[in-house]
Write a protein that holds these residues in place. Sequence first.
Motif, mmCIF file in Angstrom:
data_model
loop_
_atom_site.group_PDB
_atom_site.id
_atom_site.type_symbol
_atom_site.label_atom_id
_atom_site.label_comp_id
_atom_site.label_asym_id
_atom_site.label_seq_id
_atom_site.Cartn_x
_atom_site.Cartn_y
_atom_site.Cartn_z
ATOM 1 N N GLY A 180 0.729 -1.320 -0.047
ATOM 2 C CA GLY A 180 0.157 0.013 0.203
ATOM 3 C C GLY A 180 0.838 1.303 0.057
ATOM 4 O O GLY A 180 2.005 1.353 -0.274
ATOM 5 N N VAL A 181 0.217 2.459 0.335
ATOM 6 C CA VAL A 181 0.791 3.732 0.065
ATOM 7 C C VAL A 181 1.883 3.877 1.184
ATOM 8 O O VAL A 181 3.114 4.373 0.539
ATOM 9 C CB VAL A 181 -0.259 4.931 0.221
ATOM 10 N N LEU A 182 1.641 3.946 2.393
ATOM 11 C CA LEU A 182 2.496 4.723 3.356
ATOM 12 C C LEU A 182 3.037 3.431 4.388
ATOM 13 O O LEU A 182 2.257 2.639 4.747
ATOM 14 C CB LEU A 182 1.671 5.740 4.186
ATOM 15 N N ILE A 183 4.428 3.835 4.524
ATOM 16 C CA ILE A 183 5.002 2.850 5.746
ATOM 17 C C ILE A 183 4.924 3.819 6.870
ATOM 18 O O ILE A 183 5.410 4.927 6.940
ATOM 19 C CB ILE A 183 6.556 2.508 5.441
ATOM 20 N N GLY A 184 4.529 3.253 8.168
ATOM 21 C CA GLY A 184 4.359 4.070 9.196
ATOM 22 C C GLY A 184 5.486 3.971 10.214
ATOM 23 O O GLY A 184 6.266 2.925 9.908
ATOM 24 N N ARG A 185 6.119 4.976 10.706
ATOM 25 C CA ARG A 185 7.215 4.893 11.753
ATOM 26 C C ARG A 185 6.734 5.786 12.998
ATOM 27 O O ARG A 185 6.479 7.061 12.597
ATOM 28 C CB ARG A 185 8.336 5.314 10.948
ATOM 29 N N LYS A 213 7.784 6.347 2.702
ATOM 30 C CA LYS A 213 8.369 6.511 3.880
ATOM 31 C C LYS A 213 8.401 7.930 4.153
ATOM 32 O O LYS A 213 8.985 8.892 3.482
ATOM 33 C CB LYS A 213 9.776 6.055 4.041
ATOM 34 N N TYR A 214 7.769 8.415 5.324
ATOM 35 C CA TYR A 214 6.976 7.674 6.382
ATOM 36 C C TYR A 214 5.665 8.316 6.728
ATOM 37 O O TYR A 214 5.588 9.459 6.634
ATOM 38 C CB TYR A 214 7.899 7.566 7.639
ATOM 39 N N GLY A 215 5.118 7.731 7.520
ATOM 40 C CA GLY A 215 3.653 8.369 7.780
ATOM 41 C C GLY A 215 3.370 8.073 9.217
ATOM 42 O O GLY A 215 3.701 7.165 9.774
ATOM 43 N N GLN A 216 2.620 9.025 9.776
ATOM 44 C CA GLN A 216 1.694 8.664 11.005
ATOM 45 C C GLN A 216 0.264 9.090 10.965
ATOM 46 O O GLN A 216 -0.107 9.171 9.876
ATOM 47 C CB GLN A 216 2.566 9.581 12.277
ATOM 48 N N CYS A 217 -0.455 9.029 12.033
ATOM 49 C CA CYS A 217 -1.989 8.871 11.846
ATOM 50 C C CYS A 217 -2.619 10.100 10.899
ATOM 51 O O CYS A 217 -3.288 9.542 10.222
ATOM 52 C CB CYS A 217 -2.592 8.826 13.388
#
Length: 830
Positions: free
Chosen positions: A361-366, A397-401
């Motif tokens: 999918g689109v975003l990797i969370g970190r 890379k990277y996403g949060q909520c």
Amino acid sequence: MSYDRFGGIYSYPGYGYGYGNRYGSSSRYGSNYYNRWGSSGDGNSYTSPYNRNYRYGRRRRRPNYWERNRPWYNNYRRYRNTRSPSPAREETRPPPPPPEVPEVPEVPEDELAKELFVKDVDLHIGMNAKKHRTDEYTCTQGKDAELIVRRGDKVKMTITFDRPYNKEKNDLKLCFSLGPSPKANKGTLALFEIDESGKEKFGLDKWGANLTSRDDAKSEITVMVSIPANCIIGEWSFFVRTISEGKSEDGKPKEIIGKDFQLEDDITILFNPWCKDDPVYMSDGELLEEYVLNENGSVWRGSYNTLSPKPWNYGQFETDILDASLSLIRLGFGDKLKPMSDPVKVSRMIAKMVNANNDNGVLIGRWGKDYSGGEVPWSWVGSLKILRKWIKDGPVKYGQCWVFACVATTVCRALGIPCRTVTNFESAHDTNGSNTVETYFKPGSGGFLEKDEHHRENDSIWNFHVWNEVWMARNDLQEFTEHGWQVIDATPQESSDGYMQCGPCPVRAIKNGVCTVNYDCGFIFTEVNGDEIHWITYPDGSEERKRIIKDSVGKNISTRKPGEQTERLDVTNEYKYKEGSKEERIAVMKAHETARFPNPDTYANVEKVKPIKFDLILRDDVMIGSIMPIKLVAKNEASRERTITKGEIIVSQAAYTGHTGKDILKEEFGPVTLKAGEEKIFEARLHPDKYLDYLVELANIAIVAEAQIEPIGGRDDEEEFYMKRASRFRRPDLKIEGPKTAKVGDVAKFTVILENPLDKPLTGCKISMESVGFDDFDLKDVNNIKPKEVWKMEFPLKTVKAARHSAVYFSFECEEIPDISGYSIIKISA
């Protein structure tokens, strides 16, 4: 997996809303998964999902996925003038099965004169796009314009022939097809004749067309094509077939089927929230203007007493964004196209595919300190760069909520689903399905209880968490069938049905604690209204419930007020009844009774009433670099003297997810005796030299106040008070000065202004921007900013398209203060 006290690099644990690990995962992105293409999920090594082309139309005569084996999507982008030539590659897949469309027999040369030829089909793109409210999509404009329409409505077409059309001797069939093997019984093939009476009406689930006019002088006819309100969304191929009267060799009458006229471009069909027969129908036109058509937005962040908006560019009509949105859900559904007619299934798939934990999918969370190899989550100010980067290179890379939620808003609005971004402050994260927020403590050496950091079922309370609401009818449910807001959440927290996905769940079900409703209602209920339960764990393994805090979760639930860029709309009352009311307690107990894994000891006995009432008071206007005052107010509500034997106020560095790190201030007080009705204030002051070197990410801090009260009447158990609150320092905003209007082709000059609030320079400074209507630029280095300096810099930006909702968004980064942004609204005319 492990993490230090502050959190370091940590993941969301999986616990069993599906098939995930119950107490954690070895993957630093929230799940140790392997998807169907062999991806390890880390965004660095995977077999590209775009070995399969999940776009099914004939646009630009590009090959379908079984004819190609190419990485990612940049080699077949929607626009010819942006596409590079592709080198020839060997075919690695067998040819597809033929579609279920009747073959056209060859017409003998001597009968060609009797065949009716289609010379052209005019789709009236400008008129149809305006009628269907799709004229703001960039791809509907210019010389290479393509038709985008909404289901449940009609499309005007004019068909030109090589000679006048004769109703008695000629018939027409229209064909819409979708996918590599279209079939009528799968909803992917529609082959139908034109009604020449012009009177037939077509229902909810029926394709059809009416002849509305003819012009023999121009050898053309005009038809209105009806698109069913329940058809699959996507890019449909279209052709016209002519049928003429002729004679066989023996002179008998014979039908002559002409050569199919195939459109070069496909026709994209979207959900239609203006259609009463579409489940996403919304009756309020002003709200549709905001929740479908508006490309500008804001997302609220911070803590419940220091909340502030971050501007965001949704840009759902911009180049490549619709392509990315359609490709994203096709990637999730694979060869199963029928679910793409159902907004419930599509919105759940969006929640699954916006994060990269499943299926690339689109975003990797970190969440942590190390963001190497990508962009820090707070540097994004819009969805465009994220989705375009995903199209080109894969997971980003990277996403949060808030990044996950804002990208989901873009995808939903692009597809025609009304959507808004919602922030829940003091948002709980339930890890064990108890529908409560459980924290475990153990006896400490200093007299106060200490958090049992290693207890496997410790839940957390985030400063804030951001998700989405989508508007639709839930015809799949019995209790909640009317139109309404449904929660979806693309942030990878807990697995649901084996994937990192959440929702859609009716907001009304959440409010009433009906946690048996699909999907993930119990998890979302706890986020907004779960009771906070404190347990004590003893060395012998026994556990004792210490306290229940009934009002610590779910505060100031916020979204943007329609039409107002930075005004907040509080929707807390839509999620929960008034705190402490009878209705609210009924909903909490109903949620407890229907939890997946309820703890029967949670509400086993009545709590003691505390005779001393405490309140922790924090200011919400403290700028970073200033002193933060903290007050703890204690009032004796008993009818006799009470003594606080000892107390303390502790300030720690914190992530917004509730994880705390180093203690940066501790103030102790006591013993103090309070007379009946007396009030006492205990104060602490947090100075910049104590916190500036320890702030992380969004400049959050955690404040804990504790006190022990002397027992009454010789009892041997001391009463204890505990309260934890989150706060953050305000950051300076970027002030953007620029013109209010411009024309396409103009160069508009924007001045960016930033005042350094610190007594030391801002270093490692960078600035970037994203917009609707301008030629954007990527990250640029700028000079350091001196202590207390007011910095200014001018940026000339060229306008490239007209837009009703135009804006430019700037993001500023430096080592000392993260996440500084600003925006300017501008109207661009043609």
